[in-house]
Design an enzyme around this catalytic site. Structure first.
Site, mmCIF file in Angstrom:
data_model
loop_
_atom_site.group_PDB
_atom_site.id
_atom_site.type_symbol
_atom_site.label_atom_id
_atom_site.label_comp_id
_atom_site.label_asym_id
_atom_site.label_seq_id
_atom_site.Cartn_x
_atom_site.Cartn_y
_atom_site.Cartn_z
ATOM 1 N N GLU A 1 9.459 -8.038 -3.568
ATOM 2 C CA GLU A 1 9.448 -9.237 -2.706
ATOM 3 C C GLU A 1 10.513 -9.134 -1.609
ATOM 4 O O GLU A 1 11.180 -10.105 -1.270
ATOM 5 C CB GLU A 1 9.592 -10.518 -3.541
ATOM 6 C CG GLU A 1 8.351 -10.757 -4.382
ATOM 7 C CD GLU A 1 8.259 -12.138 -4.973
ATOM 8 O OE1 GLU A 1 8.684 -13.099 -4.329
ATOM 9 O OE2 GLU A 1 7.736 -12.231 -6.089
ATOM 10 N N ALA B 1 2.403 1.241 3.345
ATOM 11 C CA ALA B 1 2.862 -0.054 3.889
ATOM 12 C C ALA B 1 3.615 -0.814 2.804
ATOM 13 O O ALA B 1 3.010 -1.486 1.968
ATOM 14 C CB ALA B 1 1.676 -0.868 4.398
ATOM 15 N N GLU C 1 0.860 -1.202 0.000
ATOM 16 C CA GLU C 1 0.000 0.000 0.000
ATOM 17 C C GLU C 1 0.885 1.237 0.000
ATOM 18 O O GLU C 1 2.086 1.147 0.296
ATOM 19 C CB GLU C 1 -0.878 -0.005 1.259
ATOM 20 C CG GLU C 1 -1.790 -1.211 1.300
ATOM 21 C CD GLU C 1 -2.745 -1.210 2.482
ATOM 22 O OE1 GLU C 1 -2.648 -0.298 3.340
ATOM 23 O OE2 GLU C 1 -3.580 -2.123 2.530
ATOM 24 N N PRO C 2 0.288 2.409 -0.280
ATOM 25 C CA PRO C 2 1.120 3.626 -0.286
ATOM 26 C C PRO C 2 1.902 3.800 1.022
ATOM 27 O O PRO C 2 3.051 4.224 1.004
ATOM 28 C CB PRO C 2 0.094 4.751 -0.484
ATOM 29 C CG PRO C 2 -1.041 4.097 -1.215
ATOM 30 C CD PRO C 2 -1.095 2.686 -0.720
ATOM 31 N N ILE D 1 31.430 -3.402 -21.286
ATOM 32 C CA ILE D 1 32.159 -4.023 -22.405
ATOM 33 C C ILE D 1 31.619 -3.515 -23.745
ATOM 34 O O ILE D 1 32.345 -3.446 -24.729
ATOM 35 C CB ILE D 1 32.077 -5.572 -22.290
ATOM 36 C CG1 ILE D 1 32.924 -6.031 -21.093
ATOM 37 C CG2 ILE D 1 32.512 -6.266 -23.579
ATOM 38 C CD1 ILE D 1 32.765 -7.492 -20.729
ATOM 39 N N SER E 1 7.801 -2.139 2.937
ATOM 40 C CA SER E 1 8.564 -3.160 3.672
ATOM 41 C C SER E 1 7.814 -3.549 4.948
ATOM 42 O O SER E 1 7.838 -4.704 5.372
ATOM 43 C CB SER E 1 9.945 -2.611 4.043
ATOM 44 O OG SER E 1 10.617 -2.178 2.889
ATOM 45 N N GLY F 1 30.027 2.747 -25.644
ATOM 46 C CA GLY F 1 28.892 3.640 -25.935
ATOM 47 C C GLY F 1 27.686 2.889 -26.459
ATOM 48 O O GLY F 1 26.535 3.247 -26.165
ATOM 49 N N ASP G 1 7.668 -17.252 0.437
ATOM 50 C CA ASP G 1 8.710 -18.227 0.741
ATOM 51 C C ASP G 1 9.030 -19.083 -0.493
ATOM 52 O O ASP G 1 10.163 -19.480 -0.713
ATOM 53 C CB ASP G 1 8.181 -19.139 1.864
ATOM 54 C CG ASP G 1 9.285 -19.623 2.773
ATOM 55 O OD1 ASP G 1 10.124 -18.791 3.152
ATOM 56 O OD2 ASP G 1 9.307 -20.822 3.080
ATOM 57 N N ARG H 1 9.612 -24.471 5.629
ATOM 58 C CA ARG H 1 9.919 -23.063 5.339
ATOM 59 C C ARG H 1 11.368 -22.950 4.882
ATOM 60 O O ARG H 1 12.251 -23.617 5.421
ATOM 61 C CB ARG H 1 9.705 -22.196 6.592
ATOM 62 C CG ARG H 1 8.249 -22.086 7.045
ATOM 63 C CD ARG H 1 7.344 -21.438 6.009
ATOM 64 N NE ARG H 1 7.670 -20.052 5.761
ATOM 65 C CZ ARG H 1 7.028 -19.017 6.303
ATOM 66 N NH1 ARG H 1 6.023 -19.226 7.118
ATOM 67 N NH2 ARG H 1 7.387 -17.789 6.023
HETATM 68 C C1 LIG Z 1 8.603 -3.725 -9.985
HETATM 69 C C2 LIG Z 1 7.864 -3.920 -8.708
HETATM 70 C C3 LIG Z 1 6.855 -4.879 -8.648
HETATM 71 C C4 LIG Z 1 6.117 -5.046 -7.470
HETATM 72 N N1 LIG Z 1 5.070 -5.928 -7.453
HETATM 73 C C5 LIG Z 1 4.308 -6.042 -6.332
HETATM 74 C C6 LIG Z 1 3.137 -6.877 -6.326
HETATM 75 O O1 LIG Z 1 2.798 -7.526 -7.324
HETATM 76 N N2 LIG Z 1 2.390 -6.922 -5.190
HETATM 77 C C7 LIG Z 1 2.715 -6.218 -4.072
HETATM 78 O O2 LIG Z 1 1.990 -6.313 -3.092
HETATM 79 N N3 LIG Z 1 3.813 -5.412 -4.051
HETATM 80 C C8 LIG Z 1 4.612 -5.305 -5.149
HETATM 81 N N4 LIG Z 1 5.710 -4.469 -5.162
HETATM 82 C C9 LIG Z 1 6.027 -3.707 -3.956
HETATM 83 C C10 LIG Z 1 7.326 -4.139 -3.305
HETATM 84 O O3 LIG Z 1 7.183 -5.364 -2.667
HETATM 85 C C11 LIG Z 1 7.762 -2.986 -2.389
HETATM 86 O O4 LIG Z 1 8.177 -1.941 -3.252
HETATM 87 C C12 LIG Z 1 8.886 -3.387 -1.458
HETATM 88 O O5 LIG Z 1 8.429 -4.292 -0.481
HETATM 89 C C13 LIG Z 1 9.490 -2.164 -0.751
HETATM 90 O O6 LIG Z 1 8.497 -1.331 -0.245
HETATM 91 P P1 LIG Z 1 8.532 0.253 -0.568
HETATM 92 O O7 LIG Z 1 8.715 0.413 -2.029
HETATM 93 O O8 LIG Z 1 7.352 0.871 0.048
HETATM 94 O O9 LIG Z 1 9.847 0.767 0.107
HETATM 95 P P2 LIG Z 1 10.026 1.177 1.653
HETATM 96 O O10 LIG Z 1 9.421 0.155 2.536
HETATM 97 O O11 LIG Z 1 9.622 2.589 1.827
HETATM 98 O O12 LIG Z 1 11.595 1.058 1.794
HETATM 99 C C14 LIG Z 1 12.483 1.924 1.080
HETATM 100 C C15 LIG Z 1 13.897 1.467 1.350
HETATM 101 O O13 LIG Z 1 14.194 1.597 2.740
HETATM 102 C C16 LIG Z 1 15.031 0.542 3.164
HETATM 103 N N5 LIG Z 1 14.362 -0.222 4.223
HETATM 104 C C17 LIG Z 1 13.032 -0.396 4.419
HETATM 105 N N6 LIG Z 1 12.804 -1.148 5.503
HETATM 106 C C18 LIG Z 1 14.002 -1.469 6.001
HETATM 107 C C19 LIG Z 1 14.433 -2.215 7.127
HETATM 108 N N7 LIG Z 1 13.562 -2.805 7.959
HETATM 109 N N8 LIG Z 1 15.772 -2.319 7.350
HETATM 110 C C20 LIG Z 1 16.664 -1.727 6.511
HETATM 111 N N9 LIG Z 1 16.311 -1.008 5.440
HETATM 112 C C21 LIG Z 1 15.011 -0.873 5.189
HETATM 113 C C22 LIG Z 1 15.317 -0.313 1.915
HETATM 114 O O14 LIG Z 1 16.498 0.136 1.292
HETATM 115 C C23 LIG Z 1 14.142 -0.010 1.028
HETATM 116 O O15 LIG Z 1 14.423 -0.226 -0.346
HETATM 117 C C24 LIG Z 1 6.445 -4.283 -6.326
HETATM 118 C C25 LIG Z 1 7.482 -3.333 -6.396
HETATM 119 C C26 LIG Z 1 8.175 -3.140 -7.566
HETATM 120 C C27 LIG Z 1 9.259 -2.095 -7.608
#
Ligand SMILES: Cc1cc2nc3c(=O)[nH]c(=O)nc-3n(C[C@H](O)[C@H](O)[C@H](O)COP(=O)(O)OP(=O)(O)OC[C@H]3O[C@@H](n4cnc5c(N)ncnc54)[C@H](O)[C@@H]3O)c2cc1C
Length: 368
Positions: A352, A125, A122-123, A326, A127, A329, A228, A300
């Site tokens: 993921e 939620a 979500e916007p 390699i 990581s 340009g 997993d 798991r």
């Molecule tokens: C191409 C693509 C496809 C996707 N497809 C899906 C999908 O099909 N379904 C779905 O539900 N989601 C999907 N996602 C979402 C994806 O899982 C999230 O973008 C990812 O989990 C990271 O969340 P965020 O982008 O909100 O980054 P944030 O959670 O804001 O994190 C930003 C950065 O902060 C750092 N960070 C965050 N937490 C920690 C921590 N605990 N410890 C250390 N560093 C941390 C990391 O460097 C991270 O990259 C997709 C994303 C992309 C880019």
């Protein structure tokens, strides 16, 4: 020939997939819907479900999925994502669906008659997914979901979305639902354009009808159980992209002449190729080890899959960067295979579970 984790049937699958995926080589603009239909026609969806529901094998074989994703990503990153997310979205149905839900949806997944998406992020939620706020309310006839989802792969081309929503407080208050694309109150609010080719978008649920999957409160368990399995296959996709880049660099370095000889005769270029080959082989071994550990029955593989995904996606970025170097340009000219791979590989270190989160998972496992 090197020893391998692959059985004769995996090798046969690899040869078949390698030949079948040649037409996926990107040639001009193809819409997400056209690509969806092309991937379905290739006929490899039966590997995503057990034979009981129209699959090829008695149970989902993660090593076969790794073989398929390596070959798909070698040709076309968007096709690889489309295929993988069909699995990611439908696997919770296999894990927790009722007999009727499994029979209905999984047979259609195998035949490519429907396309699933996995809607967790979500916007606010990413990581921290356990903090999601989309909510589901029980009504007399079922469940109504309200909230927003972001970065949902297959958005706009999927027929079904596995949506994770809050039915109570805390991580144990999250449940999984199937929402049909045509459900009232459901819409894809935006198709997103990323650095690389990837069908993806944002969703709005405004009282959209959802079918509960499994029991209330099982959502996080289902999401983590699914990830997993699919996390090692992300590693396999990165191996496919890196292998393609290395093939491109080998061929280019043999044909491009500077200082009166092919680049491949320069020891500095040979070192770039050798380092790339070493990292590629190591990545594939880790990915196949994680997959095989799961296939051999370990419940798991969170640690093994995190190790494989972290190493292989980070290594693929380095390999593709070297292989682009390699090309000089010509490597940064739009349309060059290495230019495309350079853009496509980047997201794999984020989705993921970002690399930093994989490191946390690995450290937690080590520290107990
Ligand atoms: C191409 C693509 C496809 C996707 N497809 C899906 C999908 O099909 N379904 C779905 O539900 N989601 C999907 N996602 C979402 C994806 O899982 C999230 O973008 C990812 O989990 C990271 O969340 P965020 O982008 O909100 O980054 P944030 O959670 O804001 O994190 C930003 C950065 O902060 C750092 N960070 C965050 N937490 C920690 C921590 N605990 N410890 C250390 N560093 C941390 C990391 O460097 C991270 O990259 C997709 C994303 C992309 C880019």
């Amino acid at each position: 020939m090197s020893a391998s984790f692959l059985s004769p049937s995996h090798l046969e699958l690899r040869a078949r997939a390698r030949a079948a995926f040649v037409p996926l080589e990107p040639q001009g603009h193809v819409s997400d819907a056209q690509l969806r239909d092309e991937v379905a026609r290739l006929g490899f969806y039966p590997y995503l479900v057990p034979s009981q529901f129209g699959g090829v094998l008695p149970k989902v074989d993660v090593l076969s999925l790794c073989v398929l994703r390596e070959e798909l990503a070698y040709r076309n990153a968007a096709a690889d994502s489309l295929y993988a997310v069909q699995g990611l979205g439908s696997h919770p149905v296999l894990l927790a669906g009722s007999d009727d839900q499994k029979k209905l949806h999984l047979n259609r997944v195998a035949r490519g008659e429907c396309l699933f998406a996995f809607a967790l992020t979500e916007p606010e939620a990413g990581s921290d997914v356990a903090n999601l706020s989309t909510r589901a309310e029980k009504t007399s006839g079922g469940w109504k979901l309200t909230g927003q989802k972001k970065f949902i792969s297959n958005a706009g081309v999927a027929s079904h979305y596995t949506v994770f929503a809050r039915t109570g407080a805390g991580p144990k208050g999250i449940s999984a639902f199937i929402v049909a694309a045509e459900a009232k109150g459901f819409r894809v609010s935006r198709q997103m354009e990323l650095l690389g080719e990837h069908p993806i978008g944002e969703l709005v649920l405004d009282g959209a009808e959802g079918e509960l999957l499994g029991e209330e409160g099982q959502g996080m368990k289902l999401a983590l159980g699914t990830l997993d399995i699919f996390r090692s296959t992300v590693g396999a996709a990165s191996v496919g992209m890196a292998r393609r880049a290395l093939d491109e660099a080998l061929s280019y370095s043999k044909s491009r002449k500077q200082f009166g000889a092919p680049l491949s005769e320069l020891s500095a270029v040979q070192a770039l190729l050798a380092d790339s080959a070493v990292e590629l082989e190591a990545s594939r071994l880790l990915v196949h080890q994680a997959a095989l550990t799961k296939d051999q029955g370990q419940a798991r593989v969170t640690y093994e899959a995190a190790v494989a995904k972290l190493f292989s996606t980070e290594a693929a970025q380095r390999i593709i960067d070297r292989c682009l170097q390699i090309h000089g340009g010509n490597g940064v000219v739009k349309g060059a295979a290495v230019e495309r791979l350079y853009r496509d590989v980047r997201a794999l270190r984020i989705y993921e579970g970002a690399s930093e989160v994989q490191r946390l998972v690995i450290a937690r496992h080590l520290l107990g």
